[in-house]
Design a protein around this motif. Structure first.
Motif, short mmCIF file in Angstrom:
data_model
loop_
_atom_site.label_atom_id
_atom_site.label_comp_id
_atom_site.label_asym_id
_atom_site.label_seq_id
_atom_site.Cartn_x
_atom_site.Cartn_y
_atom_site.Cartn_z
N ARG A 148 0.84 -1.20 0.00
CA ARG A 148 0.00 0.00 0.00
C ARG A 148 0.88 1.25 0.00
NH1 ARG A 148 -5.74 1.56 1.08
NH2 ARG A 148 -5.55 3.82 1.02
N GLU A 149 1.96 1.21 0.76
CA GLU A 149 2.84 2.37 0.85
C GLU A 149 3.45 2.71 -0.51
OE1 GLU A 149 1.88 0.78 4.61
OE2 GLU A 149 2.86 -0.26 2.91
N GLN A 150 3.85 1.67 -1.26
CA GLN A 150 4.43 1.91 -2.58
C GLN A 150 3.43 2.57 -3.53
OE1 GLN A 150 5.58 -2.14 -3.37
NE2 GLN A 150 7.76 -1.71 -3.06
N LEU A 151 2.22 2.03 -3.56
CA LEU A 151 1.23 2.60 -4.46
C LEU A 151 0.78 3.98 -4.01
CD1 LEU A 151 -1.00 -0.41 -5.57
CD2 LEU A 151 0.36 1.07 -7.02
N ASP A 152 0.65 4.18 -2.71
CA ASP A 152 0.28 5.52 -2.23
C ASP A 152 1.33 6.55 -2.65
OD1 ASP A 152 -2.08 4.71 -1.09
OD2 ASP A 152 -1.34 4.70 0.97
N ALA A 153 2.61 6.17 -2.56
CA ALA A 153 3.68 7.08 -2.97
C ALA A 153 3.59 7.35 -4.47
CB ALA A 153 5.04 6.48 -2.61
N PHE A 154 3.30 6.33 -5.26
CA PHE A 154 3.16 6.51 -6.71
C PHE A 154 2.00 7.45 -7.02
CE2 PHE A 154 1.39 5.38 -10.84
CZ PHE A 154 2.51 5.49 -11.66
N PHE A 155 0.87 7.27 -6.32
CA PHE A 155 -0.29 8.13 -6.56
C PHE A 155 -0.02 9.57 -6.12
CE2 PHE A 155 -2.99 4.10 -5.99
CZ PHE A 155 -2.91 3.82 -7.35
N ALA A 156 0.76 9.73 -5.07
CA ALA A 156 1.10 11.09 -4.63
C ALA A 156 1.90 11.81 -5.71
CB ALA A 156 1.89 11.03 -3.33
N ALA A 157 2.77 11.05 -6.40
CA ALA A 157 3.59 11.65 -7.46
C ALA A 157 2.85 11.71 -8.80
CB ALA A 157 4.89 10.86 -7.61
N ASN A 158 1.83 10.84 -8.97
CA ASN A 158 1.11 10.75 -10.24
C ASN A 158 -0.39 10.69 -9.97
OD1 ASN A 158 3.54 9.98 -12.25
ND2 ASN A 158 3.75 8.77 -10.36
N PRO A 159 -0.98 11.73 -9.42
CA PRO A 159 -2.39 11.67 -9.03
C PRO A 159 -3.34 11.43 -10.19
CG PRO A 159 -1.55 13.92 -8.91
CD PRO A 159 -0.36 13.03 -9.11
N GLU A 160 -2.92 11.80 -11.39
CA GLU A 160 -3.78 11.63 -12.56
C GLU A 160 -4.00 10.16 -12.92
OE1 GLU A 160 0.37 11.37 -14.04
OE2 GLU A 160 -0.71 12.60 -12.58
N ARG A 161 -3.19 9.25 -12.34
CA ARG A 161 -3.31 7.84 -12.69
C ARG A 161 -4.07 7.02 -11.64
NH1 ARG A 161 1.26 4.58 -15.05
NH2 ARG A 161 -0.64 3.50 -15.72
N ARG A 162 -4.47 7.67 -10.58
CA ARG A 162 -5.11 6.93 -9.49
C ARG A 162 -6.40 6.23 -9.94
NH1 ARG A 162 -4.72 7.28 -3.87
NH2 ARG A 162 -6.51 6.33 -2.81
N ASP A 163 -7.30 6.98 -10.58
CA ASP A 163 -8.58 6.39 -10.98
C ASP A 163 -8.39 5.25 -11.97
OD1 ASP A 163 -9.86 8.16 -9.35
OD2 ASP A 163 -10.54 9.49 -10.95
N GLU A 164 -7.44 5.42 -12.89
CA GLU A 164 -7.17 4.38 -13.89
C GLU A 164 -6.69 3.10 -13.22
OE1 GLU A 164 -3.80 3.45 -17.32
OE2 GLU A 164 -3.72 5.30 -16.13
N LEU A 165 -5.73 3.21 -12.31
CA LEU A 165 -5.14 2.02 -11.70
C LEU A 165 -6.04 1.39 -10.65
CD1 LEU A 165 -1.47 3.25 -11.44
CD2 LEU A 165 -2.30 1.38 -12.87
N LEU A 166 -6.92 2.18 -10.04
CA LEU A 166 -7.83 1.64 -9.04
C LEU A 166 -9.21 1.38 -9.62
CD1 LEU A 166 -6.86 3.54 -5.77
CD2 LEU A 166 -6.05 1.33 -6.64
#
Length: 593
Positions: A148-166
């Motif tokens: 979860r920590e890895q993905l949260d960090a990725f979403f923090a740096a790339n918020p535009e991809r959150r909806d796509e990946l989740l």
């Protein structure tokens, strides 16, 4: 009987469906798979396992419905295979290993009981009974080892991809050249997927770090096989039940598009005139232990109990009264013509397999608002005498002796009915318009199930006040609500049902609805309604706020486990039990018991 791992007594089915099974890929390697537990370690679990064989009466089916059943059972076998693969990266290899070793009967039963090579122990831990990788929150729908920590960090740096990946119907793969080629090859083989997923090809070609791969692409060969079975089943029932046929055709298309709106609309609003119904697709997110958003596959094939269904439909006239009585301010108008029916299970596959008592779908709030939801009550589970006998033993061991017979199978049936209706009522989105699963993530399911539990008890009180049920029936429903919350082991946080049940247990103790006396629990039925209302008010407020941190703090606050109280009651219940688990087999796929 000892049943096959994947339920493939469907060798008979293969000869009956309208096309041969698709080749799902090269033979599965079982290298490295071996036994981690011996039979002696498995036996205590199997001794606590009730074997429930379901043989639904299919005598009323028309010839077309009988042919449709064969097609849908074949689709179900493939859906079950997808579910196993979603849950663990080595589940299919483990299944192949056990299929090749019929002498490991106990391991085969344990695999079927747990839908994979990881078992729940009598102490409620999760351990591999074959030499496979340990279970992780990523399951097999995120890259292995992802936290979860890895993905949260990725979403923090790339918020535009959150909806796509989740996205709830997309697998997350690492953006390796091999995975990129694999996804693009599926689009090349199946041009329809390119059409139904505009922009996907470009995203697959250019995305970095992670790829969001729709289920129809990740599992393309399986999905197209299931699609063809649904189309064939629809053709068989077209003349006798055109609404059911329309649903099957639309659901076939939905599976290719990973968008279920068309099929769900036909399912909820269609007036099915035949004997069959079916829950098909990926809906529930309980197996996603990382974010609680990914849906897992299931198929439940059902035959209608017409008499009970007609009785039940008449009981829904008070639904708006129940909504108006809930302890929150944002009441809304709800439909009273909810499609609800009592069914007997022909066969369950994927996530629905087991002693599942009822379903209300779809889950998406915007679909529920636009089309409503359908409720499927599983009569041959809910009213099964063996199932209730185990429920009664546990309840009698936990509560004061003069309250032991307050629980009845009928009380459980109606509590379950109003639990499912409870999903239809109350908060369905946050105050700022977000969907609950998006806002609350891994606490969304837990809170939603607790809300439904508490609404069912609120509904019982209102129905009693309006003269719909007697005082005795109200007590039966209340007793069923108490049995629901009592635990035989301390739950793991990743178990939404058991965790929300422990929260209720602790809240009821705090509010005096339960008291610990002489090693047992005494129910104070006078204080029970206020305890229910106060907890429901808190749950609705948390859902309305959509604050995940607040939700997690609430869970943390109310999930204490006191050895002198909880463990003492849990020990009494464990000592009373003859069975804890249920291994379900089906006449339709496993043959006669």
């Amino acid at each position: 009987m000892r049943s096959p791992i994947l339920g493939l007594a469907a060798l008979a089915l293969a000869a009956c469906v309208t096309a041969p099974a698709a080749d799902t890929s090269a033979p599965i390697s079982t290298a490295g798979i071996a036994l981690a537990w011996d039979a002696a370690r498995i036996e205590p679990i199997l001794q606590r396992t009730q074997r429930l064989h379901l043989n639904a009466d299919l005598s009323a089916l028309s010839p077309g419905e009988q042919a449709a059943v064969r097609e849908l059972l074949a689709a179900g076998e493939r859906i079950h295979r997808l579910y196993l693969d979603q849950r663990h990266p080595q589940a299919l290899a483990a299944a192949a290993y056990l299929e090749a070793h019929p002498e490991f009967a106990a391991h085969r039963d344990l695999f079927r009981l747990n839908s994979g090579p990881i078992a729940s122990t009598l102490d409620n831990t999760r351990e591999g009974f074959l030499t496979v990788a340990p279970e992780t929150p990523a399951r097999n729908i995120y890259p292995q080892g992802t936290t979860r920590e890895q993905l949260d960090a990725f979403f923090a740096a790339n918020p535009e991809r959150r909806d796509e990946l989740l996205d709830d119907r997309a697998v997350v793969w690492a953006a390796s050249p091999e995975n990129r080629r694999r996804a693009l090859a599926a689009l090349q083989r199946h041009p329809a997927l390119d059409t139904l997923h505009p922009g996907l090809r470009e995203r697959l070609e250019t995305s970095e770090t992670y790829l969001a791969v729709p289920y129809s692409v990740a599992y393309a060969e399986d999905i197209f096989f299931i699609h063809d079975r649904l189309i064939a089943a629809a053709a068989h029932v077209e003349s006798g039940d055109p609404a059911f046929a329309r649903y099957l055709r639309l659901r076939a298309r939905d599976l290719l598009a990973d968008d279920y709106e068309a099929g769900d609309a036909a399912w909820v609003t269609g007036e099915f005139t035949g004997n069959l119904n079916a829950q098909i697709g990926s809906y529930e997110t309980y197996d996603d232990a990382l974010y609680g958003v990914k849906t897992f596959f299931s198929l439940s094939l059902l035959v209608r109990d017409r008499e009970r269904s007609e009785e039940l439909q008449a009981a829904l006239g008070d639904i708006q009264t129940v909504e108006n009585a809930l302890p929150y301010d944002q009441h809304r108008e709800v439909r009273s013509d909810i499609p609800v029916g009592v069914y007997n299970i022909i066969a369950d596959f994927g996530q629905s397999r087991g002693a599942n008592t009822a379903t209300i779908l779809p889950n998406e709030a915007y679909l529920a608002r636009q089309y409503g939801r359908t409720i499927l009550m599983r009569g041959n589970i809910l009213l099964n005498e063996e199932q209730f006998a185990e429920t009664h033993r546990a309840f009698a061991a936990a509560v004061a002796q003069n309250q032991a017979d307050d629980i009845t199978a009928e009380g459980g049936f109606y509590r379950t009915l109003w639990h499912e209706i409870g999903h239809y009522l109350g908060v369905d989105q946050t105050a700022d318009g977000r969907e609950l699963d998006v806002a609350l993530e891994d606490t969304a399911d837990l809170l939603e199930e607790m809300k439904a539990d508490l609404v069912s008890l609120t509904a019982a009180r209102i129905l009693n006040q309006r003269g719909r049920i007697t005082n005795a029936q109200l007590r039966n429903i209340y007793a069923s609500g108490i049995r629901r919350v009592l635990q035989k082991n301390r739950p793991r946080r990743e178990q939404p049902y058991q965790t929300m049940q422990l929260i209720q247990w602790n809240w009821f103790m705090d509010r005096g609805a339960l008291r610990f006396e002489n090693g047992r629990l005494r129910i104070d039925y006078r204080r029970y309604p206020e305890a229910v209302t106060s907890l429901l008010r808190e749950v609705l407020a948390i859902q309305r706020a959509g604050d995940r941190a607040r939700a997690n703090a609430f869970v943390e606050r109310w999930t204490t486990w006191d050895p002198a109280l909880h463990e003492a009651i849990a020990a009494r219940m464990r000592e009373s039990e003859r069975t804890r688990y249920t291994l379900v087999t089906y006449e339709a796929i496993d043959g006669a018991r």
